[in-house]
Write an enzyme that holds these catalytic residues in place. Structure first.
Site, mmCIF file in Angstrom:
data_model
loop_
_atom_site.group_PDB
_atom_site.id
_atom_site.type_symbol
_atom_site.label_atom_id
_atom_site.label_comp_id
_atom_site.label_asym_id
_atom_site.label_seq_id
_atom_site.Cartn_x
_atom_site.Cartn_y
_atom_site.Cartn_z
ATOM 1 N N ARG A 74 0.989 -6.347 -5.755
ATOM 2 C CA ARG A 74 1.496 -7.613 -5.787
ATOM 3 C C ARG A 74 3.551 -7.722 -6.490
ATOM 4 N NH1 ARG A 74 -3.580 -9.477 -5.821
ATOM 5 N NH2 ARG A 74 -4.358 -9.746 -2.871
ATOM 6 N N TYR A 102 -6.686 -0.988 6.368
ATOM 7 C CA TYR A 102 -5.658 0.354 6.205
ATOM 8 C C TYR A 102 -6.400 1.256 7.250
ATOM 9 C CZ TYR A 102 -3.185 -2.292 2.791
ATOM 10 O OH TYR A 102 -1.766 -3.245 2.727
ATOM 11 N N LYS A 156 -4.245 -12.613 -7.027
ATOM 12 C CA LYS A 156 -4.729 -14.448 -5.823
ATOM 13 C C LYS A 156 -5.790 -14.868 -6.675
ATOM 14 C CE LYS A 156 -1.547 -13.166 -2.225
ATOM 15 N NZ LYS A 156 -2.066 -13.357 -0.471
ATOM 16 N N HIS A 165 6.981 -5.284 -0.275
ATOM 17 C CA HIS A 165 5.407 -5.392 -0.246
ATOM 18 C C HIS A 165 5.039 -3.955 0.795
ATOM 19 C CE1 HIS A 165 2.243 -7.579 -0.301
ATOM 20 N NE2 HIS A 165 2.221 -7.210 1.432
#
Length: 298
Positions: free
Chosen positions: A151, A277, A174, A242
Site C-alpha cells: 500500500r 481478484y 493495517k 493504488h
C-alpha cells in the site's frame, strides 16, 4: 469536559488501542466532532445516551451536504464506534447496541493496468520530475507498489533502517499486522538508486522517502506525479498509485498464484478481500475472449 477533551480521548483510543492509521484517526475524529457540535452537553454520558434516531438525523444532515453512499457508510461506522466507546467510558457498555443499517454499496472491481504500463508509468514519473533525485524517489515508491504489492502508506512508512533492501522485507500493514514480502531485484535497485541520490542521508528513525524540503513524503505528492505521467501515457484516470497494487495482485493470480499465498502477500485480514481478484482475472479473460473470438467480431 470539553468537546476537545472528548475528541482527544477518542483519537488516542483509535491510534493506541485500535491501531488505526493516522488518516483514519483524523477522519473518525472529524465525524465525532460534527456529532458533538449538535449536543448541548460535553460529556461521555450525553454521547452514550444517543440512539439510532440521533445518528439517523446526523446522517441526514450530512446527506444534505452532498455526501455519497460510501462516505455515509464510513460516517455511520465511525459514529457507531464513537458511541460504543462513549458507553464504555460512561459505564454503559452493556446497553443495547445501536442498530442502524448503512447505505448499500456496490462493490466495484479493481482496475489493474498492464505490466508494461506499470513500468512505463514509473519511468515517466522519474523522467518528468523536477530533480533527478525526486524522479528516483518516485520511481522507487511506485515499484514498491507494483513489484511488492505494498500500500502507498506502507511504502512511505519505510525508514532508513529498512535499507539496503534484501530479498524480503517485513511490512507492517493495517491493524499492525506484519507480513513478509519478497523484493525483486528491480525494486531493490530502484530503492538503492534513490538512497544514493537523496540529499538527506538515511537515518534509522526517520522516513526513508523525503519531500523536497526534507520532511516526510506525502501521498498527495506521489499521486500528483502519477496524474501527470498518466496524461503523457494516455492512461485512464483509474491508473492511480493504488492501481499498481491491484495490478500486482491481478498479474500474480493470472500467473498461477493461489489465493492463500496472495492473501499473505497483500496483508488481507480476510480471504474475502482477496477473492475479488478472481473476478478481476475472469473479467480480463472475458475481455480477451470478446476481442479475439471470430463470432464476437462479427
Amino acid at each position: 469536559m470539553s468537546n476537545a477533551d472528548l475528541l482527544e480521548e477518542w483519537g488516542a483510543h483509535l491510534a493506541r488501542n485500535r491501531r488505526r492509521s493516522p488518516h483514519t484517526v483524523r477522519a473518525y475524529v472529524a465525524c465525532a466532532a460534527r456529532l458533538l457540535d449538535n449536543l448541548p452537553e460535553s460529556d461521555w454520558g450525553a454521547v452514550a445516551r444517543l440512539d439510532a434516531q440521533a445518528l439517523r438525523r446526523q446522517l441526514a444532515a450530512r446527506r444534505m451536504e452532498g455526501i455519497g453512499n460510501a462516505s455515509a457508510a464510513r460516517e455511520l461506522s465511525a459514529l457507531k464506534g464513537f458511541l460504543a466507546f462513549a458507553r464504555e467510558k460512561a459505564g454503559m457498555a452493556e446497553a443495547e447496541p445501536v442498530r442502524l443499517r448503512g447505505p448499500r454499496l456496490k462493490k466495484g472491481l479493481p482496475r489493474p493496468i498492464t505490466p508494461d504500463d506499470a513500468i512505463n508509468l514509473a519511468d515517466v514519473v522519474a523522467e518528468f520530475a523536477e530533480e533527478p533525485w525526486i524522479g528516483a524517489r518516485d520511481r522507487a515508491v511506485l515499484l514498491l507498489l507494483y513489484g511488492a504489492g505494498l500500500r502507498i502508506a506502507e511504502a512511505l512508512s519505510l525508514t532508513g533502517k529498512d535499507i539496503p533492501l534484501g530479498e524480503t522485507l517485513a511490512v507492517t500493514g493495517k491493524g499492525g499486522k506484519q507480513r513478509i514480502v519478497p523484493i525483486l531485484p528491480i525494486v531493490r535497485e530502484a530503492v538503492a538508486a534513490y538512497a544514493a541520490q537523496c540529499p538527506w542521508p538515511a537515518q534509522a528513525d526517520l522516513p526513508l522517502f523525503r519531500g523536497a524540503k526534507g520532511g516526510p513524503l506525502s501521498q498527495g505528492m506521489v499521486q500528483k506525479a502519477v496524474a501527470r505521467a498518466r496524461l503523457v501515457l494516455g492512461l485512464p484516470a483509474t491508473a492511480t498509485p493504488h492501481a499498481l497494487r491491484h495490478s500486482f495482485a491481478t498479474h500474480l493470480l493470472g500467473a498461477g498464484a493461489d489465493l492463500r499465498s496472495l492473501q499473505e502477500l497483500l496483508g488481507h485480514a480476510s480471504l474475502d478481500s482477496t477473492q475479488i481478484y478472481t473476478k478481476v482475472d475472469a473479467a480480463r479473460m472475458l475481455e480477451t475472449y470478446r476481442s479475439a473470438h471470430p463470432r464476437e467480431r462479427d
